[in-house]
Design a protein around this motif. Structure first.
Motif, PDB file in Angstrom:
ATOM      1  N   THR A 109       0.811  -1.214   0.000  1.00  0.00           N
ATOM      2  CA  THR A 109       0.000   0.000   0.000  1.00  0.00           C
ATOM      3  C   THR A 109       0.840   1.258   0.000  1.00  0.00           C
ATOM      4  O   THR A 109       0.307   2.356  -0.095  1.00  0.00           O
ATOM      5  CB  THR A 109      -0.924   0.024   1.226  1.00  0.00           C
ATOM      6  N   ASP A 135      -8.594   1.236   6.539  1.00  0.00           N
ATOM      7  CA  ASP A 135      -8.703   0.205   5.500  1.00  0.00           C
ATOM      8  C   ASP A 135     -10.096  -0.427   5.410  1.00  0.00           C
ATOM      9  O   ASP A 135     -10.538  -0.793   4.316  1.00  0.00           O
ATOM     10  CB  ASP A 135      -7.676  -0.899   5.762  1.00  0.00           C
ATOM     11  N   ARG A 199      -5.736 -12.695   7.994  1.00  0.00           N
ATOM     12  CA  ARG A 199      -5.358 -11.753   6.939  1.00  0.00           C
ATOM     13  C   ARG A 199      -6.255 -11.873   5.703  1.00  0.00           C
ATOM     14  O   ARG A 199      -6.600 -10.842   5.095  1.00  0.00           O
ATOM     15  CB  ARG A 199      -3.904 -11.973   6.555  1.00  0.00           C
ATOM     16  N   LYS A 203      -8.286  -8.705   4.279  1.00  0.00           N
ATOM     17  CA  LYS A 203      -8.173  -8.266   2.892  1.00  0.00           C
ATOM     18  C   LYS A 203      -9.519  -8.313   2.180  1.00  0.00           C
ATOM     19  O   LYS A 203      -9.816  -7.461   1.330  1.00  0.00           O
ATOM     20  CB  LYS A 203      -7.153  -9.138   2.163  1.00  0.00           C
ATOM     21  N   LYS A 206     -11.417  -5.347   3.172  1.00  0.00           N
ATOM     22  CA  LYS A 206     -10.737  -4.135   2.702  1.00  0.00           C
ATOM     23  C   LYS A 206     -10.966  -3.893   1.212  1.00  0.00           C
ATOM     24  O   LYS A 206     -11.282  -2.779   0.795  1.00  0.00           O
ATOM     25  CB  LYS A 206      -9.238  -4.254   3.003  1.00  0.00           C
ATOM     26  N   THR A 207     -10.785  -4.935   0.400  1.00  0.00           N
ATOM     27  CA  THR A 207     -10.847  -4.788  -1.060  1.00  0.00           C
ATOM     28  C   THR A 207     -12.095  -5.393  -1.684  1.00  0.00           C
ATOM     29  O   THR A 207     -12.226  -5.364  -2.912  1.00  0.00           O
ATOM     30  CB  THR A 207      -9.611  -5.437  -1.688  1.00  0.00           C
ATOM     31  N   SER A 212     -10.584 -13.734  -1.724  1.00  0.00           N
ATOM     32  CA  SER A 212     -10.186 -13.717  -0.313  1.00  0.00           C
ATOM     33  C   SER A 212     -11.297 -14.275   0.569  1.00  0.00           C
ATOM     34  O   SER A 212     -11.033 -14.983   1.549  1.00  0.00           O
ATOM     35  CB  SER A 212      -9.833 -12.290   0.104  1.00  0.00           C
TER      36      SER A 212
END
Length: 328
Positions: A109, A135, A199, A203, A206-207, A212
């Motif tokens: 990032t 995030d 994680r 993620k 976040k995205t 994921s």
């Protein structure tokens, strides 16, 4: 009667005008008439004041003699200039080195990694960047933080499980296998659970990544199964679950009590994992993710990977060389 004796018809006697006493006094005086005369006499005891003339602002031009610098002075100036340039280059090189080190410590990032929170003097630097408020969207922050707390709670439970197995091994040498496996589970599950399911869900939130999400569901399902096995406490599996707790309670009540506490913690981990799995699945269905999107993300990630591209180019070149050699 002398006035009457004078002849009125006689020639007048010419008198000298400079014989006048007032004129002769002035002409024979030693003081200059101009200096003696003052047209502005002082009045009331105040003396006259004269204003001096202002000096001219213009000065005459003076030509300075031109001197050529000596060879020694020229060489010294050139050497000083070279030293100054060298210092500037060294300063810029130090700045570039510092920026390169900062970039090496940053994640994908572009921000400095801040997890795990280690001291600056520690030889190992943080490996990940984590900031829930920046995030993660606000509607997902609560669940994401609960997943993070579940991971920390699991790590604490694994550490207490190691202590319980150590206490059981001290009182009974037959629990040596449990103690050895408890060390292995702590070393293995603590980092792997962070990388394999925490994680990915971080993620995913976040995205909004479908891949994921699917990876998290696949791994976290096995994590729930592991929590259940640890809570059961099968003998010689390295877990202070309910079976091992009740068995140890017959021989040593203190060790049995410690194992019962660890069993309760493992049970809480299993229950919380099931609840959070349902919550994440509910939020996953709101995001519009699907298996087709996960496949597209996986294919795009694989084909754009530099490792895959280098491996594919190496395989293609080796195949071309083999074909060329076979034709020859």
């Amino acid at each position: 009667m002398s006035g009457y004796d004078s002849n009125p018809f006689a020639e007048p006697v010419a008198e000298n005008p400079f014989n006048d006493p007032s004129v002769t006094q002035v002409t024979h005086s030693s003081v200059e008439p101009v200096d003696q005369y003052n047209p502005f006499p002082a009045s009331d005891g105040l003396a006259t004041q004269t204003t001096p003339a202002a000096p001219s602002p213009f000065q005459p031009a003076v030509l300075q003699p031109s001197t050529e610098p000596s060879p020694q002075a020229t060489a010294a100036a050139a050497q000083a200039n070279l030293l100054r340039q060298q210092e500037e280059l060294e300063r810029k090189a130090a700045q570039l080195d510092r920026r390169e080190q900062e970039l090496q410590t940053r994640g994908s990032t572009g921000k400095a990694n801040n997890w795990p929170p280690l001291p600056k003097s520690f030889p190992i630097k943080p490996c990940f960047y984590q900031d829930f408020s920046e995030d993660i969207p606000p509607e997902y922050q609560r669940v994401c933080k609960m997943m993070y707390y579940l991971w920390m709670f699991n790590c604490v439970t694994l550490f207490l499980n190691l202590l319980a197995c150590l206490a059981a091994f001290i009182t009974d040498s037959s629990h040596g296998v449990d103690f050895g496996l408890s060390i292995l589970w702590l070393i293995l599950f603590a980092p792997c659970s962070f990388l394999c399911w925490y994680r990915p869900v971080y993620k995913a939130f976040k995205t909004d990544s479908s891949f994921s999400f699917f990876f998290f569901f696949f791994v976290f399902f096995f994590q729930v199964v592991i929590f259940i096995i640890q809570a059961v406490g099968i003998p010689s599996w390295g877990n202070s679950g309910w079976i091992n707790a009740f068995t140890s309670f017959r021989f040593n009540k203190a060790v049995g009590a410690i194992m019962i506490i660890v069993s309760i913690l493992f049970t809480m981990c299993a229950v919380l994992a099931v609840v959070l799995l349902k919550m994440v699945h509910k939020m996953y269905r709101r995001t519009g993710a699907s298996f087709q999107k996960a496949q597209q993300e996986f294919s795009q990630g694989v084909f754009t990977s530099k490792t895959f591209q280098s491996a594919a180019s190496g395989a293609a070149s080796s195949a071309a060389q083999g074909t060329f050699q076979g034709n020859n």
